[in-house]
Design a protein around this motif. Structure first.
Motif, PDB file in Angstrom:
ATOM      1  N   HIS A 114      -5.781   0.909   3.236  1.00 23.23           N
ATOM      2  CA  HIS A 114      -5.049   1.445   2.096  1.00 23.23           C
ATOM      3  C   HIS A 114      -5.925   2.465   1.372  1.00 23.23           C
ATOM      4  CE1 HIS A 114      -2.165  -1.766   2.773  1.00 23.23           C
ATOM      5  NE2 HIS A 114      -3.201  -2.563   2.925  1.00 23.23           N
ATOM      6  N   LYS A 115      -5.321   3.215   0.473  1.00 23.52           N
ATOM      7  CA  LYS A 115      -6.076   4.243  -0.253  1.00 23.52           C
ATOM      8  C   LYS A 115      -7.316   3.677  -0.932  1.00 23.52           C
ATOM      9  CE  LYS A 115      -2.857   7.944  -1.006  1.00 23.52           C
ATOM     10  NZ  LYS A 115      -2.370   8.934  -1.942  1.00 23.52           N
ATOM     11  N   LYS A 116      -7.250   2.432  -1.400  1.00 22.10           N
ATOM     12  CA  LYS A 116      -8.407   1.824  -2.065  1.00 22.10           C
ATOM     13  C   LYS A 116      -9.574   1.606  -1.100  1.00 22.10           C
ATOM     14  CE  LYS A 116      -6.527  -2.849  -1.741  1.00 22.10           C
ATOM     15  NZ  LYS A 116      -7.249  -3.644  -0.884  1.00 22.10           N
ATOM     16  N   ASP A 117      -9.282   1.593   0.221  1.00 23.44           N
ATOM     17  CA  ASP A 117     -10.328   1.440   1.231  1.00 23.44           C
ATOM     18  C   ASP A 117     -11.012   2.761   1.568  1.00 23.44           C
ATOM     19  OD1 ASP A 117      -9.693  -1.322   1.635  1.00 23.44           O
ATOM     20  OD2 ASP A 117      -8.020  -0.716   2.920  1.00 23.44           O
TER      21      ASP A 117
ATOM     22  N   HIS B 266     -11.975  12.787   3.189  1.00 22.32           N
ATOM     23  CA  HIS B 266     -11.465  11.445   2.904  1.00 22.32           C
ATOM     24  C   HIS B 266     -11.756  10.614   4.153  1.00 22.32           C
ATOM     25  CE1 HIS B 266      -8.988  12.670  -0.630  1.00 22.32           C
ATOM     26  NE2 HIS B 266      -9.080  13.839  -0.004  1.00 22.32           N
TER      27      HIS B 266
END
Length: 177
Positions: free
Chosen positions: A73-76, A88
């Motif tokens: 997920h984006k938090k990872d 990214h």
């Protein structure tokens, strides 16, 4: 840990009947059956005899298999903002994998790092904008929705000559970013 279930899994995996395992471990078929159904528990010495009869060790038997993470997920993600580009890292710890995907953002006039010759392969998909792929002495314009695929035989980099930000999904094998 469900010891009885794990013993049964190993026994079935090895193609052994309860009777064969009982003979190999010098235990009764009834005891092993009760143990596999968690109706009784073995002593450490008895468990050691069973796992040895199954061709393994207590250390291997109790070793927890780490589940491989499949979804990120984006938090990872880890974001690395540089002067001429932003990376990214969309799959953490890819050094252990065979390929490494990144999401590369190139602002107007931005330029990626130069990839030196290597033995791997690379794939890119332009998600937004367009980029110029500089590969050796050649230049290629790659627009939104288009891809590039190359062997790492020559030095190469990506450049954004447009006024809008370009985003590229860039995958390398082996991990090089």
């Amino acid at each position: 840990m469900d010891i009885g279930h794990k013993i049964k899994q190993l026994r079935v995996q090895k193609g052994l009947t309860l009777e064969e395992l009982a003979s190999r471990s010098e235990l009764t078929k009834g005891f092993l059956s009760q143990m596999e159904r968690n109706l009784t528990s073995p002593s450490i010495a008895t468990l050691n005899d069973i796992v040895e009869a199954l061709g393994t060790t207590l250390a291997e038997f109790f070793k927890e298999e780490k589940k491989e993470k499949l979804v990120f997920h984006k938090k990872d993600f880890f974001v690395d903002e540089r002067g001429h580009y932003t990376i990214h890292w969309i799959v953490p710890n890819t050094q252990k994998n065979e390929m490494e995907p990144i999401l590369l953002e190139l602002p107007q006039g931005g330029e990626s790092f130069q990839m030196d010759p290597h033995s791997g392969e690379e794939f890119g998909y332009v998600l937004e904008g367009s980029i110029t792929l500089e590969c050796g002495d050649e230049s290629f314009i790659v627009h939104k929705g288009e891809t590039f695929y190359l062997l790492g035989k020559t030095s190469h980099l990506l450049r954004n000559d447009k006024k809008t930000t370009a985003k590229v999904l860039w995958i390398s094998t082996p991990p090089l970013f």
